[in-house]
Design a protein around this motif. Structure first.
Motif, PDB file in Angstrom:
ATOM      1  N   GLY A  69    -105.124 -26.712 -25.373  1.00  0.00           N
ATOM      2  CA  GLY A  69    -103.710 -26.796 -25.001  1.00  0.00           C
ATOM      3  C   GLY A  69    -102.835 -25.943 -25.892  1.00  0.00           C
ATOM      4  N   ILE A  70    -103.282 -24.726 -26.189  1.00  0.00           N
ATOM      5  CA  ILE A  70    -102.625 -23.781 -27.098  1.00  0.00           C
ATOM      6  C   ILE A  70    -102.600 -24.352 -28.521  1.00  0.00           C
ATOM      7  CG2 ILE A  70    -100.764 -22.112 -27.394  1.00  0.00           C
ATOM      8  CD1 ILE A  70     -99.732 -22.791 -24.643  1.00  0.00           C
ATOM      9  N   LEU A  71    -103.776 -24.619 -29.077  1.00  0.00           N
ATOM     10  CA  LEU A  71    -103.974 -25.073 -30.451  1.00  0.00           C
ATOM     11  C   LEU A  71    -103.344 -26.437 -30.727  1.00  0.00           C
ATOM     12  CD1 LEU A  71    -103.719 -21.758 -30.518  1.00  0.00           C
ATOM     13  CD2 LEU A  71    -103.931 -22.116 -32.968  1.00  0.00           C
ATOM     14  N   THR A  72    -103.189 -27.248 -29.683  1.00  0.00           N
ATOM     15  CA  THR A  72    -102.494 -28.530 -29.837  1.00  0.00           C
ATOM     16  C   THR A  72    -103.459 -29.706 -29.931  1.00  0.00           C
ATOM     17  OG1 THR A  72    -100.540 -27.673 -28.715  1.00  0.00           O
ATOM     18  CG2 THR A  72    -100.798 -30.061 -28.782  1.00  0.00           C
ATOM     19  N   THR A  73    -104.520 -29.702 -29.150  1.00  0.00           N
ATOM     20  CA  THR A  73    -105.513 -30.770 -29.267  1.00  0.00           C
ATOM     21  C   THR A  73    -106.345 -30.475 -30.506  1.00  0.00           C
ATOM     22  OG1 THR A  73    -105.536 -30.958 -26.863  1.00  0.00           O
ATOM     23  CG2 THR A  73    -107.315 -32.047 -28.067  1.00  0.00           C
ATOM     24  N   MET A  74    -105.854 -30.951 -31.633  1.00  0.00           N
ATOM     25  CA  MET A  74    -106.383 -30.531 -32.936  1.00  0.00           C
ATOM     26  C   MET A  74    -107.667 -31.258 -33.316  1.00  0.00           C
ATOM     27  SD  MET A  74    -104.456 -30.521 -36.639  1.00  0.00           S
ATOM     28  CE  MET A  74    -104.070 -32.273 -36.675  1.00  0.00           C
ATOM     29  N   THR A  75    -107.749 -32.543 -33.000  1.00  0.00           N
ATOM     30  CA  THR A  75    -108.908 -33.318 -33.434  1.00  0.00           C
ATOM     31  C   THR A  75    -109.921 -33.466 -32.308  1.00  0.00           C
ATOM     32  OG1 THR A  75    -107.553 -35.284 -33.042  1.00  0.00           O
ATOM     33  CG2 THR A  75    -107.769 -34.539 -35.306  1.00  0.00           C
TER      34      THR A  75
ATOM     35  N   GLY B 200    -118.125 -19.478 -16.530  1.00  0.00           N
ATOM     36  CA  GLY B 200    -119.274 -19.936 -17.313  1.00  0.00           C
ATOM     37  C   GLY B 200    -119.065 -21.302 -17.943  1.00  0.00           C
ATOM     38  N   GLY B 201    -117.874 -21.877 -17.775  1.00  0.00           N
ATOM     39  CA  GLY B 201    -117.620 -23.217 -18.296  1.00  0.00           C
ATOM     40  C   GLY B 201    -116.906 -23.263 -19.623  1.00  0.00           C
ATOM     41  N   LEU B 202    -116.174 -22.185 -19.981  1.00  0.00           N
ATOM     42  CA  LEU B 202    -115.483 -22.111 -21.269  1.00  0.00           C
ATOM     43  C   LEU B 202    -114.022 -21.740 -21.051  1.00  0.00           C
ATOM     44  CD1 LEU B 202    -115.794 -22.037 -24.453  1.00  0.00           C
ATOM     45  CD2 LEU B 202    -116.077 -19.552 -24.176  1.00  0.00           C
ATOM     46  N   LEU B 203    -113.111 -22.500 -21.644  1.00  0.00           N
ATOM     47  CA  LEU B 203    -111.682 -22.181 -21.588  1.00  0.00           C
ATOM     48  C   LEU B 203    -111.258 -21.566 -22.919  1.00  0.00           C
ATOM     49  CD1 LEU B 203    -110.148 -25.359 -19.884  1.00  0.00           C
ATOM     50  CD2 LEU B 203    -111.169 -23.323 -18.821  1.00  0.00           C
ATOM     51  N   ILE B 204    -110.647 -20.376 -22.860  1.00  0.00           N
ATOM     52  CA  ILE B 204    -110.105 -19.701 -24.030  1.00  0.00           C
ATOM     53  C   ILE B 204    -108.694 -19.247 -23.701  1.00  0.00           C
ATOM     54  CG2 ILE B 204    -112.326 -18.959 -24.988  1.00  0.00           C
ATOM     55  CD1 ILE B 204    -111.936 -16.261 -23.650  1.00  0.00           C
ATOM     56  N   GLY B 205    -108.003 -18.653 -24.676  1.00  0.00           N
ATOM     57  CA  GLY B 205    -106.659 -18.145 -24.443  1.00  0.00           C
ATOM     58  C   GLY B 205    -106.605 -16.644 -24.608  1.00  0.00           C
TER      59      GLY B 205
END
Length: 427
Positions: free
Chosen positions: A48-54, A385-390
């Motif tokens: 979520g743009i570096l928001t889901t930190m843990t 391929g099953g990967l979410l990036i930004g």
């Protein structure tokens, strides 16, 4: 076009960006994975743009939100708020700023906006220094200090902004220099700029690692060298830790610490990861600066009991499980794996970053020319391929941004790297 996409386009702004040719609706998350409305599972390397930190659906955070919501959802800063005081106490100590005061907001944009208000009021000057290629938010004042053309929709601003070199190490007029020479050249540029300014300057605002700009950073120690110049002129230093804070870079809890023999910044802004998805931002400043405003002010939603309870639970989990240390260890393995994979792809100009904040810059092979089309194709291939990036970058949108939750496992890092390697070859 899906029904939800058509409805989105009918009522939301055209400039509200969506990823992918066929945008996806995320409906559930657990750990480092999310699921879309069709039931497809993805490994989440953007959070979520570096928001889901843990982690997604972290039990401690979910439980804290539910319990607090069952007692009291909202009160505003007009009343005493125990979770807000408790989180402020922890953040004040962690910031390293002496005699610190903390003001909570609902986003990083609002945090930076508040820091600019404080600095300009304290210094009684509308002049601000900012870094080329930097990004600090979407409000009227923060757009005015954003040095990234792709994210600057207007040149109107309440501030007079002066841009300095240093945020991008491997591009620009000083890219060919050694780290020591690069830092000296940037300091000389700053000195020269200040020699041309009429009147006082309020502050320098800078991201230790530029986020939207493509995870670029200067050599360690640059901002300490800048600080010596700033202090001679009485100029405040605002460290924008919205993306670098809470141990994401692995080596340090805050990004400024990579530069830091001269002590903490005058003001520190934060957001994103502390709430693990809840809307929390804030500013830390020494009391003299924070208390300089001579008018009434409150926050309706900043410091909400529910978001503060979430922040306390999330911060506790982060520290108890040494997730900054995990970011250093697993992030180090991930970046080395990506560099090895990229060495076989001529379109990759650079793999850079630290901890779990990694950028992969793509160019047209044999040149330094940014290739945003290739970046978009890799983004699509990774999703398939099953990967979410930004993605991001200052020289067009040509950088893949990788920033998983800090609890990423070695196995998940290896899985994500393999998917991304395949996507790079399939572009």
């Amino acid at each position: 076009m899906s029904g939800l996409l058509a409805r989105h386009r009918a009522v939301l702004p055209d400039w509200l960006a969506l990823y992918y040719r066929q945008p996806i609706e995320l409906v559930r998350g657990e750990g480092r994975h999310v699921w879309d409305a069709d039931g497809t599972r993805y490994l989440d390397f953007f959070g979520g743009i570096l928001t889901t930190m843990t982690a997604h659906a972290l039990p401690e955070v979910t439980r804290a939100v539910v319990e607090q919501a069952g007692r009291l959802l909202h009160s505003s800063t007009l009343y005493l708020d125990r979770p807000m005081v408790e989180l402020a106490e922890r953040v004040a100590v962690l910031s390293g700023i002496p005699d610190a005061r903390v003001f909570f907001t609902t986003s990083g944009t609002e945090a930076n906006d508040t820091a600019l208000l404080l600095a300009t009021a304290y210094r009684r000057s509308p002049q601000v220094l900012a870094m080329r290629n930097g990004y600090h938010g979407r409000s009227f004042s923060t757009v005015g200090v954003t040095g990234n053309r792709a994210w600057s929709p207007t040149d109107l601003s309440p501030l007079r902004t002066l841009y300095v070199h240093g945020g991008v190490r491997t591009r620009g007029p000083y890219a060919h220099l050694s780290d020591v020479e690069f830092t000296a050249a940037c300091v000389a540029d700053l000195e020269d700029l200040l020699g041309q300014v009429s009147g006082s300057v309020a502050a320098l605002i800078a991201e230790p690692v530029q986020g939207v700009g493509g995870f670029t950073s200067p050599p360690d120690g640059l901002y300490a060298a800048f600080r010596e110049v700033l202090d001679r002129h009485g100029i405040l230093w605002i460290s924008d830790e919205v993306q670098t804070g809470w141990g994401r870079t692995g080596d340090h809890f805050w990004g400024w610490q990579a530069h830091g023999a001269n002590g903490p910044p005058d003001l520190l802004t934060f957001a994103k990861g502390i709430g693990n998805g809840m809307s929390i931002g804030g500013v830390v400043a020494r009391a003299e600066v924070m208390n300089c405003l001579d008018a009434h002010s409150i926050s309706t939603f900043g410091g909400s009991p529910v978001t503060m309870a979430a922040g306390l639970a999330n911060l506790g989990h982060l520290l108890d499980h040494d997730l900054p240390g995990n970011a250093r260890r697993v992030g180090g393995l991930l970046i080395e794996r990506l560099r090895a994979a990229a060495s076989r792809v001529p379109a990759v100009r650079e793999v850079r970053g630290r901890g779990l904040m990694i950028g992969v810059e793509l160019v047209r092979p044999g040149t330094d020319e940014a290739d945003p089309d290739a970046t978009s194709r890799v983004l699509e291939a990774a999703r398939e391929g099953g990967l979410l990036i930004g993605k991001g970058g200052g020289h067009a949108t040509s950088v893949l941004r990788i920033a998983p939750p800090l609890s990423l496992t070695v196995a998940e890092a290896q899985e994500g790297a393999a998917i991304l390697e395949a996507a790079l070859h399939a572009r």
